[in-house]
Scaffold this active site. Structure first.
Site, PDB file in Angstrom:
ATOM      1  N   LYS A 171       0.849  -1.198   0.000  1.00 23.80           N
ATOM      2  CA  LYS A 171       0.000   0.000   0.000  1.00 23.80           C
ATOM      3  C   LYS A 171       0.877   1.237   0.000  1.00 23.80           C
ATOM      4  O   LYS A 171       1.501   1.566   1.012  1.00 23.80           O
ATOM      5  CB  LYS A 171      -0.918   0.046   1.221  1.00 23.80           C
ATOM      6  CG  LYS A 171      -1.966   1.162   1.039  1.00 23.80           C
ATOM      7  CD  LYS A 171      -2.481   1.751   2.317  1.00 23.80           C
ATOM      8  CE  LYS A 171      -1.589   2.798   2.926  1.00 23.80           C
ATOM      9  NZ  LYS A 171      -1.547   4.069   2.168  1.00 23.80           N
ATOM     10  N   GLU A 247      10.226   0.723  10.183  1.00 25.82           N
ATOM     11  CA  GLU A 247      11.198   1.821  10.006  1.00 25.82           C
ATOM     12  C   GLU A 247      10.448   3.086  10.354  1.00 25.82           C
ATOM     13  O   GLU A 247       9.650   3.579   9.560  1.00 25.82           O
ATOM     14  CB  GLU A 247      11.676   1.891   8.548  1.00 25.82           C
ATOM     15  CG  GLU A 247      12.443   0.692   8.063  1.00 25.82           C
ATOM     16  CD  GLU A 247      13.849   0.615   8.619  1.00 25.82           C
ATOM     17  OE1 GLU A 247      14.256   1.539   9.364  1.00 25.82           O
ATOM     18  OE2 GLU A 247      14.526  -0.376   8.344  1.00 25.82           O
ATOM     19  N   CYS A 281      13.704  10.408   7.124  1.00 26.19           N
ATOM     20  CA  CYS A 281      13.726  10.001   8.525  1.00 26.19           C
ATOM     21  C   CYS A 281      15.151  10.020   9.088  1.00 26.19           C
ATOM     22  O   CYS A 281      15.327   9.959  10.294  1.00 26.19           O
ATOM     23  CB  CYS A 281      13.078   8.635   8.698  1.00 26.19           C
ATOM     24  SG  CYS A 281      13.735   7.429   7.576  1.00 26.19           S
TER      25      CYS A 281
HETATM   26  P1  ADP Z   1       3.716  10.347   7.222  1.00 26.25           P
HETATM   27  O1  ADP Z   1       3.758  11.376   8.287  1.00 26.25           O
HETATM   28  O2  ADP Z   1       4.989  10.087   6.529  1.00 26.25           O
HETATM   29  O3  ADP Z   1       2.562  10.484   6.276  1.00 26.25           O
HETATM   30  P2  ADP Z   1       2.406   8.010   8.208  1.00 26.25           P
HETATM   31  O4  ADP Z   1       2.904   7.036   9.200  1.00 26.25           O
HETATM   32  O5  ADP Z   1       1.121   8.703   8.484  1.00 26.25           O
HETATM   33  O6  ADP Z   1       3.582   9.006   8.028  1.00 26.25           O
HETATM   34  O7  ADP Z   1       2.279   7.339   6.778  1.00 26.25           O
HETATM   35  C1  ADP Z   1       3.092   6.299   6.297  1.00 26.25           C
HETATM   36  C2  ADP Z   1       2.219   5.274   5.611  1.00 26.25           C
HETATM   37  O8  ADP Z   1       1.322   4.739   6.568  1.00 26.25           O
HETATM   38  C3  ADP Z   1       1.346   5.821   4.489  1.00 26.25           C
HETATM   39  O9  ADP Z   1       1.227   4.841   3.480  1.00 26.25           O
HETATM   40  C4  ADP Z   1       0.033   6.043   5.182  1.00 26.25           C
HETATM   41  O10 ADP Z   1      -1.058   6.005   4.296  1.00 26.25           O
HETATM   42  C5  ADP Z   1       0.000   4.834   6.093  1.00 26.25           C
HETATM   43  N1  ADP Z   1      -0.900   4.938   7.254  1.00 26.25           N
HETATM   44  C6  ADP Z   1      -1.366   6.043   7.894  1.00 26.25           C
HETATM   45  N2  ADP Z   1      -2.193   5.702   8.910  1.00 26.25           N
HETATM   46  C7  ADP Z   1      -2.247   4.343   8.928  1.00 26.25           C
HETATM   47  C8  ADP Z   1      -2.914   3.361   9.741  1.00 26.25           C
HETATM   48  N3  ADP Z   1      -3.700   3.724  10.763  1.00 26.25           N
HETATM   49  N4  ADP Z   1      -2.724   2.064   9.458  1.00 26.25           N
HETATM   50  C9  ADP Z   1      -1.924   1.687   8.448  1.00 26.25           C
HETATM   51  N5  ADP Z   1      -1.275   2.539   7.648  1.00 26.25           N
HETATM   52  C10 ADP Z   1      -1.420   3.854   7.876  1.00 26.25           C
END
Ligand code: ADP
Length: 475
Positions: A171, A247, A281
């Protein structure tokens, strides 16, 4: 394109829903992709499950060969992949190409490693027993990746997973799905079997994450992103003791000792702070400069930063592109405001960019102290705070005073100090006299709340393998 890759088919959402992909430099829509629901995610999981066992039975040599073909295709198409990446993410075109080739290097590396997933024969504890250890692919892997390196972060997961015989449901971040889909096209062209590499695009990240975690068919989640979402996935994976590679966020210290080569330290700090406009990061988040050289370093560094060119990633000579979205700009501004209110001073940048707020001007702050938000939180933007310190002991304590432990950097020419500080820094990676440390040949990963597992190097395959101990009685 308007299609995602599910079960070897380029697929629209059942609901017909799509979401727009926006060029952050212009705010223009560049594409729309399917906004998939849980049904399609489950279809992808089922397909990955069906495809995995036959894929694990392909000889290591043949899997290596498929991945090598995939690698060759990525390299051959690197210019186009870079254009797609810059369009959806904003980074300068040259940097985008570097990222594409960096990601490809993982595919090349793990194509080579596929043939080296060796087991062991262990001396026995009884005369009539023989002990063997074999490594088995964990099975279906759910891979969730961020927008800051939309090509390389996915490549770092798919390469080891596919090399050892796992299959994948990936995803990508909703901001940047196109680089992932382009890799899907090339994987197909490389002849990877349908279903081993699925790409599900969705705006409902929480739904995709919980669907992957809830499925008994998914044996592992590999995630790159924020520490908060890492925690959510860990909680969701708890019921099934899901294997996890994480990560997560960093808060990298960058220390300049008074015996450092100052010119080199300035260049290293620029590389570690401003690459990808500070949106990595492993970006230097806190720059600590020893008090005796603080003013000289601040002056040289500020002068160098003032020469950085900000602009559309497609414009010739741009060194910093836009930040990914309005929230990113807001966060950098909040860190800046907070620091100014507590006594920090701007030497370069700082004011809003008149051309467009999305392009944050590279900014240097002096008189920064550990009470400021910037000392504790990852800024993820082109804001460089300079802290002052007196002794080695003091700066090590300051550097380690964080729950994060991803990367750390320092500049020194004193051999004893180099060993001492490298040993004391509580980070998974340490750059000494360099601001650039990433390579497919080295183990990338963090300690403390920066994550679990390693990507790249001879260790990188371990995250996708189970160890099976086989005991044979010969008696
Ligand atoms: P960033 O601040 O880099 O956007 P995130 O951790 O929000 O960091 O996003 C990294 C990835 O995790 C993206 O693909 C985002 O869509 C996904 N993501 C965000 N929220 C969730 C969740 N609750 N469960 C799984 N994946 C998530």
């Amino acid at each position: 394109m308007e299609k995602a890759l599910v079960a070897g088919q380029w697929t629209r959402a059942r609901s017909g829903a799509t979401f727009d992909v926006i060029d952050p430099a212009t705010g223009q829509k560049i594409a729309a992709v399917p906004d998939l629901g849980a049904d399609e995610v489950n279809l992808a999981i089922a397909a990955a499950y069906r495809a995995q066992k036959p894929w694990a039975k392909v000889t290591a040599k043949d899997r290596a060969s498929s991945l090598r073909t995939f690698y060759d295709l990525i390299v051959a198409n690197a210019d186009d992949l870079a254009i797609i990446l810059t369009a959806e993410m904003g980074k300068p075109l040259q940097e985008a190409k570097t990222e594409v080739l960096y990601g490809a290097a993982y595919v090349e590396w793990f194509a080579e490693q596929a043939k080296r997933i060796d087991g062991d024969v262990i001396p026995s504890y009884q005369l009539d027993k023989r002990i063997f250890v074999v490594k088995r692919p964990v099975g279906v892997v759910g891979a969730i990746t961020p927008w800051n390196f939309p090509s390389a972060m996915l490549a770092r997961k798919l390469a080891p997973a596919l090399a050892v015989g796992c299959s994948l449901v990936a995803k990508p971040a909703a901001q940047t799905p196109l680089s992932a889909l382009a890799l899907g096209v090339l994987a197909e062209r490389a002849g990877l079997p349908p279903g081993v590499f699925n790409i599900v695009t969705s705006t409902d990240a929480a739904m995709v994450g919980s669907t992957l975690c809830a499925s008994e068919l998914v044996k592992k989640i590999s995630f790159t992103g924020s520490t908060n979402v890492g925690r959510i996935l860990m909680r969701q994976g708890a019921d099934q003791i899901k294997k996890l590679s994480l990560e997560l966020g960093g808060n990298a210290p960058f220390i300049v000792f008074d015996d450092a080569d100052l010119e080199a330290a300035v260049e290293g700090a620029v590389a570690a702070k401003f690459r990808n406009a500070g949106q990595t990061c492993v970006s230097a988040n806190r720059i600590y400069v020893q008090s005796g050289i603080y003013d000289t370093f601040a002056e040289k560094f500020s002068r160098r930063v003032s020469r950085l060119r900000v602009g559309n990633g497609f414009a010739e000579g741009s060194e910093l592109g836009p930040l990914i979205d309005a929230n990113a700009v807001k966060k950098v501004n909040a860190h800046l405001e907070n620091a100014l209110s507590l006594g920090a001073r701007v030497t370069v940048g700082g004011e809003p960019n008149r051309a467009s707020e999305q392009f944050f001007l590279p900014t240097v702050l002096v008189n920064v102290t550990s009470e400021m938000t910037i000392a504790r939180e990852e800024t993820f933007g082109p804001l460089a705070p300079l802290f002052s310190f007196d002794t080695e002991e003091e700066v090590i304590a300051m550097a380690n005073d964080t729950e994060f432990g991803l990367a750390g950097y320092f500049y020194s020419r004193d051999l004893g100090r180099i060993f001492r500080v490298a040993e004391e820094l509580e980070t998974g990676m340490v750059g000494i006299n360099t601001g650039q440390i990433s390579s497919e040949m080295a183990p990338f990963g963090g300690i403390k709340q920066s994550g679990l597992g390693r990507e790249g190097s001879k260790y990188g395959a371990d995250d996708y393998l189970d160890i099976k101990y086989v005991c044979l009685s010969v008696g």
